[in-house]
Design an enzyme around this catalytic site. Structure first.
Site, short mmCIF file in Angstrom:
data_model
loop_
_atom_site.label_atom_id
_atom_site.label_comp_id
_atom_site.label_asym_id
_atom_site.label_seq_id
_atom_site.Cartn_x
_atom_site.Cartn_y
_atom_site.Cartn_z
N ARG A 26 0.81 -1.21 0.00
CA ARG A 26 0.00 0.00 0.00
C ARG A 26 0.85 1.27 0.00
NH1 ARG A 26 -3.17 1.76 -2.71
NH2 ARG A 26 -4.10 -0.31 -2.60
N GLU A 28 4.64 39.96 -9.09
CA GLU A 28 3.27 39.71 -9.53
C GLU A 28 2.57 41.04 -9.80
OE1 GLU A 28 0.40 36.79 -7.49
OE2 GLU A 28 -0.26 38.76 -6.78
N ASP A 75 -1.07 38.03 -13.29
CA ASP A 75 -2.06 37.29 -12.51
C ASP A 75 -3.48 37.55 -12.98
OD1 ASP A 75 -2.73 35.55 -10.34
OD2 ASP A 75 -3.38 37.29 -9.20
N LYS A 116 1.76 24.84 -4.40
CA LYS A 116 0.52 24.23 -3.89
C LYS A 116 0.67 22.72 -3.91
CE LYS A 116 -2.24 28.17 -5.41
NZ LYS A 116 -3.26 28.66 -6.34
N LYS A 139 4.60 39.32 -4.22
CA LYS A 139 3.18 39.21 -4.52
C LYS A 139 2.41 40.40 -3.96
CE LYS A 139 1.47 34.99 -4.36
NZ LYS A 139 1.30 34.65 -5.79
#
Length: 293
Positions: A111, A208, A229, A146, A178
Site C-alpha cells: 500500500r 506579480e 495574474d 501548492k 506578490k
C-alpha cells in the site's frame, strides 16, 4: 533573456535520503505498534513470492524509487526489476515493475508503494496533458508551491516526469513579490528596491502584477520575471508587448485544460498551474502476486 529550457532541475533524480525518510515514515504510519497483523497471521515467515506492479489506466510513470525503497526497507534481499521507466507512457494492463522477495514484505509494503506511485503517476499524467495542450506554442508549463506538505520534492519531480517544469521549490530559492508583499512594503517600487538591496547576484526576482499599469511600473525596475495574474488573453497579449522581451513572462490564474492553449498563444514564456499538484487524480495501479511465483 535567460533560456528556461537550459535551467537545471533541483532534483533531476530523487535523492536517496529524501526517499528513504519518506518511505520509513509512511511504513511506520501504516505498520503502527503491532505491524501487519493480517499478513503475520496468514503467511509463513519463509514464504517467497513474485508480484507484478501494473497500470490499470493509461498514464505516465513516476515514483519508482519510492516503491522500490518501500519493498527493500522491509526485505533488503528484495529484487525490484523496472520494466518501464519514470517519464514513460503506459497503457492499461502494462507491467511497470516486477518484485521478487519475501511474501510478508511485499504484502506489508504494497500500500505504501502504491500510494506514492499512484499520487506521483497521477501528477505526471496531468502534467503531460497540459504540456501536450500547449505543444508548438513555445510556452512552458510550470508547477507551484501548492503541494502536499512533506511531499513537495516528489510531486515536483513527478511534474518533470510529465514534461513540465518546476517553479521555485520553496521560499528560499527565489524572490517572488506578490500583492501582499507590495502592500506591506508600501508599494511596488519600494518592494523591488528592498529586494534588490537584499538579494545576492544569483537570486532571481519576480513580481506579480494584476494590471497593465502595475506592469509599466515594474518594467522601469529591471526585474527577471513578471507574473501576470488573472489576466485574460487580450490583456496578456498587451502585457507581452509591453515587456517586449526584457524579462520573462508568466501567466497564472484561470488556467485549465480548456483555456491553457489560448493563454499560451499570447506569447507568455511560462504558464503556472496549481492544479498539477493540488488536483491531480491518482493513477490507478495494482500489484498482483504471480501464481506459483
Amino acid at each position: 533573456m535567460r533560456d528556461m529550457t537550459a535551467a537545471p532541475a533541483l532534483f533531476a533524480t530523487l535523492p536517496h535520503n529524501l526517499v528513504l525518510t519518506a518511505v520509513r515514515n509512511a511504513l511506520e504510519e501504516d505498520l503502527g505498534l503491532s505491524g501487519d497483523i493480517t499478513t503475520d497471521a496468514t503467511v509463513a515467515t519463509d514464504a517467497r513470492s513474485d508480484a507484478l506492479l501494473a497500470a490499470r489506466k493509461p498514464g505516465i510513470v513516476s515514483g519508482l524509487a519510492l516503491a522500490e525503497a518501500a519493498f527493500r526497507e522491509l526485505d533488503p534481499t528484495c529484487v525490484f526489476t523496472i520494466l518501464i521507466e519514470d517519464g514513460s507512457a503506459v497503457s492499461a494492463g502494462d507491467t511497470i515493475a516486477r518484485i521478487s522477495g519475501t511474501s510478508r514484505a511485499i504484502l506489508s509494503a504494497e500500500r505504501v508503494a502504491l500510494n506514492f506511485m499512484g499520487r506521483m503517476c497521477g501528477i505526471a499524467t496531468l502534467a503531460r496533458r497540459y504540456v501536450d495542450a500547449v505543444e508548438g506554442t513555445g510556452a512552458q508549463i510550470v508547477d507551484t508551491r501548492k503541494t502536499t506538505p512533506g511531499l513537495r520534492a516528489f510531486e515536483k519531480y513527478a511534474v518533470r516526469c510529465g514534461g513540465g517544469h518546476n517553479h521555485r521549490f520553496g521560499l528560499f530559492d527565489a524572490i517572488l513579490i506578490k500583492d501582499n508583499h507590495i502592500v506591506a512594503a508600501g508599494g511596488i517600487e519600494a518592494a523591488i528596491k528592498a529586494a534588490k538591496a537584499t538579494a545576492g547576484h544569483m537570486t532571481k526576482i519576480e513580481v506579480e502584477v494584476d494590471t497593465l499599469d502595475q506592469l509599466e511600473v515594474v518594467m522601469r525596475e529591471n526585474v527577471d520575471c513578471v507574473l501576470l495574474d488573472n489576466m485574460g488573453p487580450a490583456e496578456l497579449r498587451k502585457a507581452v508587448a509591453i515587456v517586449g522581451g526584457r524579462c520573462l513572462t508568466e501567466a497564472s490564474g484561470g488556467v485549465n485544460l480548456d483555456t491553457v492553449r489560448e493563454i499560451a498563444q499570447t506569447g507568455v514564456n511560462m504558464i503556472s498551474v496549481g492544479a498539477l499538484t493540488h488536483s491531480a487524480p491518482v493513477l490507478d495501479l495494482g500489484l498482483d502476486f504471480v501464481a506459483g511465483g
